[in-house]
Motif scaffolding. Sequence first.
Motif, PDB file in Angstrom:
ATOM      1  N   ASP A 101       4.358  -3.896 -61.951  1.00 30.70           N
ATOM      2  CA  ASP A 101       3.473  -2.968 -62.646  1.00 30.70           C
ATOM      3  C   ASP A 101       4.180  -2.182 -63.745  1.00 30.70           C
ATOM      4  N   SER A 103       4.856   2.222 -64.523  1.00 32.75           N
ATOM      5  CA  SER A 103       3.741   3.128 -64.260  1.00 32.75           C
ATOM      6  C   SER A 103       4.057   4.054 -63.093  1.00 32.75           C
ATOM      7  N   ARG A 159      -6.833  -0.679 -65.918  1.00 31.30           N
ATOM      8  CA  ARG A 159      -6.634  -0.896 -64.480  1.00 31.30           C
ATOM      9  C   ARG A 159      -5.301  -0.337 -64.044  1.00 31.30           C
ATOM     10  N   GLY A 160      -5.295   0.284 -62.883  1.00 29.76           N
ATOM     11  CA  GLY A 160      -4.058   0.817 -62.330  1.00 29.76           C
ATOM     12  C   GLY A 160      -3.203  -0.286 -61.750  1.00 29.76           C
ATOM     13  N   SER A 169      -1.423   0.662 -56.487  1.00 27.17           N
ATOM     14  CA  SER A 169      -1.626   2.080 -56.733  1.00 27.17           C
ATOM     15  C   SER A 169      -3.089   2.468 -56.514  1.00 27.17           C
ATOM     16  N   ASP A 186      -4.997   4.290 -58.152  1.00 29.32           N
ATOM     17  CA  ASP A 186      -5.835   4.375 -59.344  1.00 29.32           C
ATOM     18  C   ASP A 186      -6.449   3.020 -59.698  1.00 29.32           C
ATOM     19  N   ASN A 187      -6.011   1.956 -59.066  1.00 32.48           N
ATOM     20  CA  ASN A 187      -6.530   0.617 -59.335  1.00 32.48           C
ATOM     21  C   ASN A 187      -8.025   0.564 -58.998  1.00 32.48           C
ATOM     22  N   ARG A 209      -6.166   4.637 -65.475  1.00 33.90           N
ATOM     23  CA  ARG A 209      -4.904   4.500 -64.759  1.00 33.90           C
ATOM     24  C   ARG A 209      -3.938   5.590 -65.196  1.00 33.90           C
TER      25      ARG A 209
END
Length: 131
Positions: free
Chosen positions: A41, A44, A93-94, A98, A100-101, A106
């Motif tokens: 990822d 992030s 998209r997170g 995570s 936040d996804n 995000r």
Amino acid sequence: MEQMVNGEPRVLATDAALDLIQEIQQDYPDILFHQSGGCCDGSSPMCYPTDDFMVGDQDVKLGEIGGVPVYISASQFEAWKHTQLIIDVVPGRGGMFSLDNGREKRFLTRSRMFGGGEACTIPGVRTRETS
């Protein structure tokens, strides 16, 4: 480890990030952030339920945003120790794991050097924790 540098917190959050934290806490009241160091990822800030993520002995607590602790690995902290991190929110998209996804927004880490003056301002940044 001191969570302030020259009176400035090591980590801040924008109003948008604090709003998303509150949204996530409706589903997962006890959460934490870990600043990702790459891999799947990118870099992030990853948001996890507290009991789903084991903070390691080498992780460094940078501080808290909205009452939520923010950690970073010791090796990454060494590279970023002169930098204030600002947790923000952007569309998209997170991270796969995570929280936040799937929310169509995000978390994103922005940064600025401590004591180096500001090249720009970041709208909605909170400079002090509010209760």
